[in-house]
Design a protein around this motif. Structure first.
Motif, PDB file in Angstrom:
ATOM      1  N   GLY A 225       0.794  -1.219   0.000  1.00 30.60           N
ATOM      2  CA  GLY A 225       0.000   0.000   0.000  1.00 30.60           C
ATOM      3  C   GLY A 225       0.824   1.266   0.000  1.00 30.60           C
ATOM      4  N   LEU A 226       0.151   2.358  -0.293  1.00 29.45           N
ATOM      5  CA  LEU A 226       0.769   3.677  -0.286  1.00 29.45           C
ATOM      6  C   LEU A 226      -0.322   4.660   0.147  1.00 29.45           C
ATOM      7  CD1 LEU A 226       3.573   4.882  -0.997  1.00 29.45           C
ATOM      8  CD2 LEU A 226       2.655   5.467  -3.227  1.00 29.45           C
ATOM      9  N   ALA A 227      -0.633   4.602   1.433  1.00 32.52           N
ATOM     10  CA  ALA A 227      -1.765   5.366   1.965  1.00 32.52           C
ATOM     11  C   ALA A 227      -1.305   6.354   3.025  1.00 32.52           C
ATOM     12  CB  ALA A 227      -2.801   4.416   2.573  1.00 32.52           C
ATOM     13  N   LYS A 228      -2.052   7.432   3.142  1.00 37.27           N
ATOM     14  CA  LYS A 228      -1.816   8.369   4.233  1.00 37.27           C
ATOM     15  C   LYS A 228      -2.090   7.680   5.572  1.00 37.27           C
ATOM     16  CE  LYS A 228      -3.140  12.516   1.625  1.00 37.27           C
ATOM     17  NZ  LYS A 228      -4.073  13.666   1.539  1.00 37.27           N
ATOM     18  N   VAL A 229      -1.500   8.209   6.620  1.00 38.12           N
ATOM     19  CA  VAL A 229      -1.723   7.642   7.951  1.00 38.12           C
ATOM     20  C   VAL A 229      -3.211   7.633   8.282  1.00 38.12           C
ATOM     21  CG1 VAL A 229      -1.316   7.971  10.413  1.00 38.12           C
ATOM     22  CG2 VAL A 229       0.578   8.254   8.794  1.00 38.12           C
ATOM     23  N   VAL A 230      -3.921   8.677   7.907  1.00 35.75           N
ATOM     24  CA  VAL A 230      -5.341   8.762   8.230  1.00 35.75           C
ATOM     25  C   VAL A 230      -6.147   7.673   7.517  1.00 35.75           C
ATOM     26  CG1 VAL A 230      -5.985  10.390   6.371  1.00 35.75           C
ATOM     27  CG2 VAL A 230      -7.245  10.418   8.562  1.00 35.75           C
TER      28      VAL A 230
ATOM     29  N   ALA B 122      -4.735   4.591   6.862  1.00 32.63           N
ATOM     30  CA  ALA B 122      -3.927   3.386   7.038  1.00 32.63           C
ATOM     31  C   ALA B 122      -4.782   2.124   7.155  1.00 32.63           C
ATOM     32  CB  ALA B 122      -3.050   3.527   8.277  1.00 32.63           C
ATOM     33  N   VAL B 123      -4.312   1.074   6.502  1.00 26.63           N
ATOM     34  CA  VAL B 123      -4.932  -0.250   6.598  1.00 26.63           C
ATOM     35  C   VAL B 123      -4.093  -1.063   7.583  1.00 26.63           C
ATOM     36  CG1 VAL B 123      -5.575  -2.347   5.349  1.00 26.63           C
ATOM     37  CG2 VAL B 123      -5.757  -0.100   4.220  1.00 26.63           C
ATOM     38  N   GLU B 124      -4.667  -1.374   8.717  1.00 23.90           N
ATOM     39  CA  GLU B 124      -3.890  -2.018   9.778  1.00 23.90           C
ATOM     40  C   GLU B 124      -3.311  -3.361   9.350  1.00 23.90           C
ATOM     41  OE1 GLU B 124      -5.443  -2.228  13.693  1.00 23.90           O
ATOM     42  OE2 GLU B 124      -5.961  -0.095  13.772  1.00 23.90           O
ATOM     43  N   ASP B 125      -4.035  -4.105   8.540  1.00 21.23           N
ATOM     44  CA  ASP B 125      -3.507  -5.401   8.095  1.00 21.23           C
ATOM     45  C   ASP B 125      -2.254  -5.219   7.246  1.00 21.23           C
ATOM     46  OD1 ASP B 125      -5.377  -6.888   9.423  1.00 21.23           O
ATOM     47  OD2 ASP B 125      -6.657  -7.233   7.677  1.00 21.23           O
TER      48      ASP B 125
ATOM     49  N   ASN C 246       2.675   9.196   2.624  1.00 18.88           N
ATOM     50  CA  ASN C 246       1.932   7.976   2.282  1.00 18.88           C
ATOM     51  C   ASN C 246       2.729   6.692   2.520  1.00 18.88           C
ATOM     52  OD1 ASN C 246       0.006   9.823   1.347  1.00 18.88           O
ATOM     53  ND2 ASN C 246       0.705   9.657  -0.769  1.00 18.88           N
ATOM     54  N   GLY C 247       3.897   6.816   3.109  1.00 17.36           N
ATOM     55  CA  GLY C 247       4.721   5.628   3.279  1.00 17.36           C
ATOM     56  C   GLY C 247       5.011   5.253   4.716  1.00 17.36           C
ATOM     57  N   ALA C 248       4.227   5.752   5.668  1.00 11.56           N
ATOM     58  CA  ALA C 248       4.579   5.577   7.081  1.00 11.56           C
ATOM     59  C   ALA C 248       4.633   4.114   7.516  1.00 11.56           C
ATOM     60  CB  ALA C 248       3.607   6.344   7.972  1.00 11.56           C
ATOM     61  N   GLY C 249       3.787   3.279   6.952  1.00 15.70           N
ATOM     62  CA  GLY C 249       3.807   1.872   7.336  1.00 15.70           C
ATOM     63  C   GLY C 249       5.138   1.229   7.006  1.00 15.70           C
TER      64      GLY C 249
END
Length: 246
Positions: A86-91, A93-96, A142-145
């Motif tokens: 994924g490449l999502a904002k923290v807000v 975020a997909v926990e899985d 978008n890369g925090a994970g």
């Protein structure tokens, strides 16, 4: 330094940097034990280089235990298994996705290293190479994970350097920039077009480029420790800044 018959373990060895590293270390004289989930690919590479293919899922403690039990001796460990989803904002975020990234990059590295470290030290000239990323010391939108997982993996690796100071084992962190492998396809759920766009307009690194650096590090004299190696394409300044030619 003779590498003849010495065993090198490479995780995530079914493709990309892992596969290239397995081939390169075999060329240096190591017997390579390849670990990954895609055993069919592993078997092909192992047959090509005279190595040993063993199934390995670093997110599964039982799999790691079974894998490492079949490696009685080890001089080099290349922690390469990892990836992004994924490449999502923290807000958003997909926990899985976060859970998978932390399990693969951080806990996976912990499990394999913890199991093999006594054997690496017992070899008298052990070497742990951990493939992190420029994301291990930079962040981007978008890369925090992924960046948080790689920061943690780097912290784990760097801590080992101090904890085992004075023992016959070396620790090298390889932090690649943009390398054109299956990495982006995994991140984007198999979207090949979106993945290809990541590398458009410049010449990215190849898996062989990183494998060459790893081989260089592990074939230095025993007293030489290359602590931290950052490798980027010439066209990359930072995790998010590239010179692209349209």
């Amino acid at each position: 330094m003779s590498t003849s018959s010495a065993t090198a373990v490479v995780t995530g060895a079914s493709s990309g940097i892992g596969a290239a590293t397995a081939r390169r270390l075999a060329a240096e004289g190591f017997h390579v034990v390849l670990g990954a989930r895609r055993v069919d690919r592993l078997t092909e590479i192992a047959a090509e280089i005279g190595g040993t293919a063993l199934p390995l899922d670093v997110t599964d403690p039982a799999s790691v235990e079974e894998f490492t039990a079949q490696v009685p001796e080890c001089r080099v460990l290349v922690n390469n298994a990892g990836g992004a989803k994924g490449l999502a904002k923290v807000v958003d975020a997909v926990e899985d996705d976060w859970r998978w990234m932390w399990e693969t990059n951080v806990l996976g590295t912990l499990r394999v290293t913890k199991a093999l470290l006594p054997r690496l030290i017992a070899s008298g000239d052990g070497h742990v190479v951990t493939v992190t990323s420029v994301a291990a010391f930079e962040v981007y939108d978008n890369g925090a994970g992924y960046t948080s997982a790689k920061h943690a993996e780097a912290a784990l690796h760097q801590t080992l350097r101090g904890e085992h100071l004075g023992e016959p084992v070396r620790f090298t962190e390889i932090a690649p920039g943009a390398v054109e492998t299956e990495f982006s396809e995994v991140r984007f759920g198999g979207d090949k077009e979106r993945a290809a766009a990541v590398y458009r307009g410049y010449t990215p690194l190849t898996a062989d480029d990183i494998a060459d650096v790893i081989a260089f590090a592990v074939t230095r004299p025993a007293h030489v420790n290359l602590d931290h190696i950052v490798v980027r394409p010439r066209a990359q300044h930072s995790a998010g800044r590239f010179h692209r030619v349209e």
